[in-house]
Design a protein around this motif. Structure first.
Motif, short mmCIF file in Angstrom:
data_model
loop_
_atom_site.label_atom_id
_atom_site.label_comp_id
_atom_site.label_asym_id
_atom_site.label_seq_id
_atom_site.Cartn_x
_atom_site.Cartn_y
_atom_site.Cartn_z
N LYS A 1 3.46 0.07 -24.68
CA LYS A 1 3.85 -1.33 -24.87
C LYS A 1 4.15 -1.61 -26.34
O LYS A 1 3.37 -1.26 -27.23
CB LYS A 1 2.73 -2.24 -24.37
CG LYS A 1 2.48 -2.14 -22.88
CD LYS A 1 1.27 -2.98 -22.44
CE LYS A 1 1.57 -4.46 -22.60
NZ LYS A 1 0.45 -5.27 -22.03
N SER A 2 5.27 -2.25 -26.58
CA SER A 2 5.65 -2.59 -27.96
C SER A 2 4.69 -3.61 -28.56
O SER A 2 4.36 -3.57 -29.76
CB SER A 2 7.07 -3.16 -27.99
OG SER A 2 8.00 -2.20 -27.54
N GLU A 3 4.23 -4.53 -27.73
CA GLU A 3 3.30 -5.54 -28.19
C GLU A 3 1.98 -5.36 -27.44
O GLU A 3 1.93 -5.35 -26.23
CB GLU A 3 3.84 -6.96 -27.93
CG GLU A 3 5.12 -7.24 -28.70
CD GLU A 3 5.63 -8.64 -28.47
OE1 GLU A 3 4.91 -9.40 -27.76
OE2 GLU A 3 6.71 -8.98 -28.96
N ARG A 4 0.91 -5.15 -28.23
CA ARG A 4 -0.38 -4.87 -27.63
C ARG A 4 -1.40 -5.92 -28.07
O ARG A 4 -1.39 -6.39 -29.21
CB ARG A 4 -0.88 -3.50 -28.07
CG ARG A 4 -0.18 -2.36 -27.36
CD ARG A 4 -0.60 -1.02 -27.92
NE ARG A 4 -0.64 0.00 -26.91
CZ ARG A 4 -0.66 1.30 -27.17
NH1 ARG A 4 -0.65 1.72 -28.40
NH2 ARG A 4 -0.69 2.16 -26.18
N SER A 5 -2.28 -6.22 -27.14
CA SER A 5 -3.38 -7.12 -27.47
C SER A 5 -4.49 -6.32 -28.13
O SER A 5 -4.80 -5.20 -27.73
CB SER A 5 -3.90 -7.79 -26.20
OG SER A 5 -5.08 -8.51 -26.47
N SER A 6 -5.11 -6.90 -29.15
CA SER A 6 -6.22 -6.24 -29.81
C SER A 6 -7.56 -6.68 -29.27
O SER A 6 -8.61 -6.33 -29.80
CB SER A 6 -6.16 -6.52 -31.32
OG SER A 6 -6.26 -7.92 -31.57
N ARG A 7 -7.52 -7.47 -28.21
CA ARG A 7 -8.77 -8.00 -27.64
C ARG A 7 -8.89 -7.65 -26.16
O ARG A 7 -7.90 -7.50 -25.48
CB ARG A 7 -8.82 -9.54 -27.80
CG ARG A 7 -8.84 -9.97 -29.25
CD ARG A 7 -8.85 -11.47 -29.36
NE ARG A 7 -8.83 -11.91 -30.73
CZ ARG A 7 -9.89 -12.05 -31.49
NH1 ARG A 7 -11.08 -11.77 -30.98
NH2 ARG A 7 -9.82 -12.45 -32.75
#
Length: 248
Positions: free
Chosen positions: A242-248
């Motif tokens: 995924k290009s955009e990942r959640s850090s939570r």
């Protein structure tokens, strides 16, 4: 003496699959190196010219790997015909069995990990019922690719799938649509189809392409939109995250 180095009491040697990693000889484990050094017989797959990448990796790590060892080179046909490949495995298994019957351990050198898309598996199924067998895991090209990219394959709740370029277009599309992270192995001849699948599933921006990981001719393409629409080498893969990942 390590207990694992003792030949079984039945007098037969052990058949040992050893992962030597994808290319960098420093990725061979200490255990694999020890067993390669102590083996009386070393076996590996080779092409028609007798060249073996697995043997080359081992020789770089252990310069005199073959000086005092018998070698069994299993020559594989340059063909997609599984009948010819199975015949080569049959011949190789017979030659290995002769050495095992004489009480000699046979180490089979396998690129990456022996049981992850590994050629060792085809010999194992031919020999494991009659001989003691052992497997030494190795660093797979997937793990080496993630390291080369300095990029995690999965984090938190992300799903992860591995497919092959030999799978159908529908199977590859499904994996790309259903999973956060996908590694497409054996890209080679399927590279144009894989690029089509990445466009179709809107995952071009998520993909990275790698060839010959850990070798002198390693190649990394971070923008696959620039990749040539033609077949690539056998030792190549796509890493899709995924290009955009959640850090939570």
């Amino acid at each position: 003496m390590n207990p694992e180095d003792i030949t079984p009491l039945n007098g037969k040697g052990r058949f040992i699959g050893v992962g030597v990693g994808p290319g960098d000889p420093e990725l061979i484990t200490l255990k694999a190196l020890r067993l390669i050094r102590s083996a009386q017989v070393v076996s590996y797959l080779a092409n028609g010219e007798g060249s073996s990448q697995a043997r080359n990796i081992a020789c770089e790590a252990f310069k005199d790997v073959a000086d005092s060892q018998h070698e069994i080179a299993i020559v594989m046909p340059m063909s997609t015909d599984r009948t010819l490949a199975n015949q080569a495995y049959d011949r190789g298994a017979e030659e290995i069995a002769r050495q095992l019957d004489e009480g000699r351990d046979v180490v089979f050198l396998c690129e990456g990990d022996p049981l992850f898309f590994g050629s060792f598996a085809y010999l194992l199924e031919r020999l494991e019922g009659a001989y003691p067998c052992q497997v030494i895991p190795g660093v797979s090209s997937i793990n080496a690719a993630s390291s080369a990219l300095n990029h995690p394959l999965t984090i938190l709740k992300e799903s992860f799938a591995v497919v092959s370029g030999r799978h159908s277009a529908e199977q590859i599309d499904t994996a790309l649509l259903q999973h956060d992270s996908v590694v497409i192995m054996k890209a080679g001849r399927a590279r144009p189809r894989i690029l089509t699948a990445l466009r179709k599933t809107n995952r071009m921006r998520d993909a990275k392409y790698l060839e010959y990981i850990g070798r002198d001719n390693e190649r990394i393409v971070r923008d696959v939109a620039t990749l040539e629409e033609k077949a690539g080498p056998y030792f190549s893969l796509f890493v899709v995250t995924k290009s955009e990942r959640s850090s939570r």
